[in-house]
Design a protein around this motif. Sequence first.
Motif, PDB file in Angstrom:
ATOM      1  N   LEU A 293       0.824  -1.205   0.000  1.00 46.97           N
ATOM      2  CA  LEU A 293       0.000   0.000   0.000  1.00 46.97           C
ATOM      3  C   LEU A 293       0.861   1.259   0.000  1.00 46.97           C
ATOM      4  N   ARG A 294       1.958   1.242   0.742  1.00 44.28           N
ATOM      5  CA  ARG A 294       2.869   2.402   0.728  1.00 44.28           C
ATOM      6  C   ARG A 294       3.409   2.629  -0.677  1.00 44.28           C
ATOM      7  N   ASN A 295       3.794   1.542  -1.333  1.00 42.30           N
ATOM      8  CA  ASN A 295       4.299   1.661  -2.704  1.00 42.30           C
ATOM      9  C   ASN A 295       3.216   2.183  -3.654  1.00 42.30           C
ATOM     10  N   ILE A 296       1.993   1.687  -3.458  1.00 42.25           N
ATOM     11  CA  ILE A 296       0.873   2.120  -4.297  1.00 42.25           C
ATOM     12  C   ILE A 296       0.613   3.609  -4.104  1.00 42.25           C
ATOM     13  N   PHE A 297       0.573   4.051  -2.837  1.00 42.39           N
ATOM     14  CA  PHE A 297       0.329   5.469  -2.549  1.00 42.39           C
ATOM     15  C   PHE A 297       1.401   6.335  -3.210  1.00 42.39           C
ATOM     16  N   GLY A 298       2.652   5.871  -3.144  1.00 38.01           N
ATOM     17  CA  GLY A 298       3.745   6.644  -3.736  1.00 38.01           C
ATOM     18  C   GLY A 298       3.638   6.734  -5.243  1.00 38.01           C
ATOM     19  N   LYS A 299       3.320   5.612  -5.876  1.00 35.16           N
ATOM     20  CA  LYS A 299       3.239   5.590  -7.342  1.00 35.16           C
ATOM     21  C   LYS A 299       2.060   6.396  -7.870  1.00 35.16           C
ATOM     22  N   LEU A 300       0.952   6.389  -7.107  1.00 34.77           N
ATOM     23  CA  LEU A 300      -0.249   7.089  -7.560  1.00 34.77           C
ATOM     24  C   LEU A 300      -0.379   8.478  -6.961  1.00 34.77           C
ATOM     25  N   ASP A 301       0.566   8.835  -6.095  1.00 37.14           N
ATOM     26  CA  ASP A 301       0.494  10.119  -5.385  1.00 37.14           C
ATOM     27  C   ASP A 301      -0.850  10.224  -4.659  1.00 37.14           C
ATOM     28  N   ALA A 302      -1.217   9.143  -3.978  1.00 34.10           N
ATOM     29  CA  ALA A 302      -2.490   9.068  -3.274  1.00 34.10           C
ATOM     30  C   ALA A 302      -2.300   9.325  -1.785  1.00 34.10           C
ATOM     31  N   VAL A 303      -3.329   9.852  -1.142  1.00 33.51           N
ATOM     32  CA  VAL A 303      -3.233  10.188   0.275  1.00 33.51           C
ATOM     33  C   VAL A 303      -4.053   9.251   1.155  1.00 33.51           C
ATOM     34  N   SER A 304      -4.842   8.385   0.528  1.00 29.46           N
ATOM     35  CA  SER A 304      -5.666   7.456   1.292  1.00 29.46           C
ATOM     36  C   SER A 304      -6.009   6.253   0.416  1.00 29.46           C
ATOM     37  N   ARG A 305      -6.613   5.242   1.030  1.00 31.60           N
ATOM     38  CA  ARG A 305      -7.017   4.046   0.290  1.00 31.60           C
ATOM     39  C   ARG A 305      -8.055   4.392  -0.776  1.00 31.60           C
ATOM     40  N   ILE A 306      -9.039   5.209  -0.389  1.00 31.47           N
ATOM     41  CA  ILE A 306     -10.081   5.601  -1.344  1.00 31.47           C
ATOM     42  C   ILE A 306      -9.483   6.418  -2.484  1.00 31.47           C
ATOM     43  N   ASP A 307      -8.563   7.310  -2.147  1.00 25.83           N
ATOM     44  CA  ASP A 307      -7.921   8.132  -3.174  1.00 25.83           C
ATOM     45  C   ASP A 307      -7.138   7.252  -4.152  1.00 25.83           C
ATOM     46  N   ALA A 308      -6.443   6.264  -3.623  1.00 29.62           N
ATOM     47  CA  ALA A 308      -5.666   5.357  -4.477  1.00 29.62           C
ATOM     48  C   ALA A 308      -6.575   4.566  -5.403  1.00 29.62           C
ATOM     49  N   VAL A 309      -7.685   4.066  -4.865  1.00 30.85           N
ATOM     50  CA  VAL A 309      -8.633   3.301  -5.681  1.00 30.85           C
ATOM     51  C   VAL A 309      -9.204   4.176  -6.787  1.00 30.85           C
ATOM     52  N   ASN A 310      -9.636   5.392  -6.428  1.00 31.07           N
ATOM     53  CA  ASN A 310     -10.229   6.290  -7.423  1.00 31.07           C
ATOM     54  C   ASN A 310      -9.240   6.627  -8.538  1.00 31.07           C
ATOM     55  N   LYS A 311      -7.993   6.889  -8.163  1.00 30.81           N
ATOM     56  CA  LYS A 311      -6.991   7.238  -9.167  1.00 30.81           C
ATOM     57  C   LYS A 311      -6.667   6.040 -10.057  1.00 30.81           C
ATOM     58  N   ALA A 312      -6.618   4.857  -9.464  1.00 29.85           N
ATOM     59  CA  ALA A 312      -6.314   3.657 -10.246  1.00 29.85           C
ATOM     60  C   ALA A 312      -7.456   3.322 -11.208  1.00 29.85           C
ATOM     61  N   VAL A 313      -8.671   3.514 -10.780  1.00 26.13           N
ATOM     62  CA  VAL A 313      -9.824   3.275 -11.656  1.00 26.13           C
ATOM     63  C   VAL A 313      -9.828   4.292 -12.784  1.00 26.13           C
ATOM     64  N   SER A 314      -9.576   5.552 -12.457  1.00 20.17           N
ATOM     65  CA  SER A 314      -9.561   6.604 -13.485  1.00 20.17           C
ATOM     66  C   SER A 314      -8.485   6.359 -14.533  1.00 20.17           C
ATOM     67  N   ALA A 315      -7.351   5.769 -14.103  1.00 15.37           N
ATOM     68  CA  ALA A 315      -6.246   5.491 -15.015  1.00 15.37           C
ATOM     69  C   ALA A 315      -6.368   4.128 -15.681  1.00 15.37           C
ATOM     70  N   SER A 316      -7.494   3.430 -15.406  1.00 19.32           N
ATOM     71  CA  SER A 316      -7.753   2.085 -15.965  1.00 19.32           C
ATOM     72  C   SER A 316      -6.703   1.068 -15.529  1.00 19.32           C
ATOM     73  N   ILE A 317      -6.123   1.286 -14.331  1.00 20.06           N
ATOM     74  CA  ILE A 317      -5.161   0.322 -13.789  1.00 20.06           C
ATOM     75  C   ILE A 317      -5.908  -0.863 -13.171  1.00 20.06           C
ATOM     76  N   ILE A 318      -7.024  -0.555 -12.493  1.00 17.41           N
ATOM     77  CA  ILE A 318      -7.899  -1.605 -11.986  1.00 17.41           C
ATOM     78  C   ILE A 318      -9.314  -1.281 -12.434  1.00 17.41           C
ATOM     79  N   ARG A 319     -10.170  -2.275 -12.358  1.00 14.74           N
ATOM     80  CA  ARG A 319     -11.564  -2.075 -12.749  1.00 14.74           C
ATOM     81  C   ARG A 319     -12.377  -1.587 -11.552  1.00 14.74           C
ATOM     82  N   SER A 320     -13.388  -0.829 -11.831  1.00 12.15           N
ATOM     83  CA  SER A 320     -14.275  -0.355 -10.776  1.00 12.15           C
ATOM     84  C   SER A 320     -15.051  -1.524 -10.209  1.00 12.15           C
ATOM     85  N   VAL A 321     -15.136  -1.596  -8.870  1.00  9.45           N
ATOM     86  CA  VAL A 321     -15.880  -2.664  -8.202  1.00  9.45           C
ATOM     87  C   VAL A 321     -17.216  -2.094  -7.760  1.00  9.45           C
TER      88      VAL A 321
END
Length: 216
Positions: A187-215
Motif C-alpha cells: 500500500l505504501r508503494n501504491i500510494f507513492g506511485k499514484l500520489d495518493a493520500v488514502s485508500r479511497i484516493d488510491a482506488v479512485n486514481k487507479a480506476v480513473s487510469a484504468s489500472i484496476i476495474r471499478s468494483v
Amino acid sequence: MSTTVQTRTVGILIADDHTLLREAMRDVLLAEDDFRVVGEAADGESVVEVAARTQPDVVLLDVEMPRHHPVNTVQELLAASPRTRVIVLSMYDDPRLVQELLETGICGYLHKSVSRRDLVAAIRGACGDLRRVTVLVSQGAFSQAPVTTGALSYREQEVLTLVASAMSNRQIAGKLCITEGTVKRHLRNIFGKLDAVSRIDAVNKAVSASIIRSVR
C-alpha cells in the motif's frame, strides 16, 4: 571406426491445473526426439516441489493455477532449481504482468495461441542461448496498455483491487497468503506511485487510469 553422436536431452516439467492440457502438451513434447517430460504439477506449491526434486532444464508454467502467484512461484522455482529455464504460458498478455515476470528472470512468455513449432523453438532457444528471451503475445497487446515505470506491479494491482472491494489489511493478507506487514508495504508503494493520500484516493486514481476495474 564409427562415431556415435549423442543428442542432449531436454528435461521438461509441465505445470498446468488442467489435466487434458497437460496430456496434450506432453504428447506434443514427446514427439520431439530430444525432449523428455520429467514431471508434472497442477498448482504453484507442487511445481516448486517437483522442480526441486527433478531439476528440469525447462519449466512450462501456466499463469493461472491454484495456490499460485506467478511472480512468487517463479522466484521460488529459480531458488529451488537455479539452472532451470522458465517459460510462462498464458491466455493473458497484460503488458504489466509480462514485464514483471520478465524481471524475475523467465526466458519466455508465450500466449497459449502459439503454434507447436513456436513452442518447440522457444524451448530449444532457451536451452541453447542463456541470453535469449522469447515473448510471443497477441497482436497489439502492448499498444493496448503501455508499460510505464510508475505502473503498479501485478501484486500491487491485486492488493488495490481487494482494497476496492472494502477488504481490510488482515483480510487481504489472508486472501493472498501474505503477512499484514507485506500488505502495508504494498500500500505504501501504491500510494507513492499514484500520489495518493488514502485508500479511497488510491482506488479512485487507479480506476480513473484504468489500472484496476471499478468494483460495484
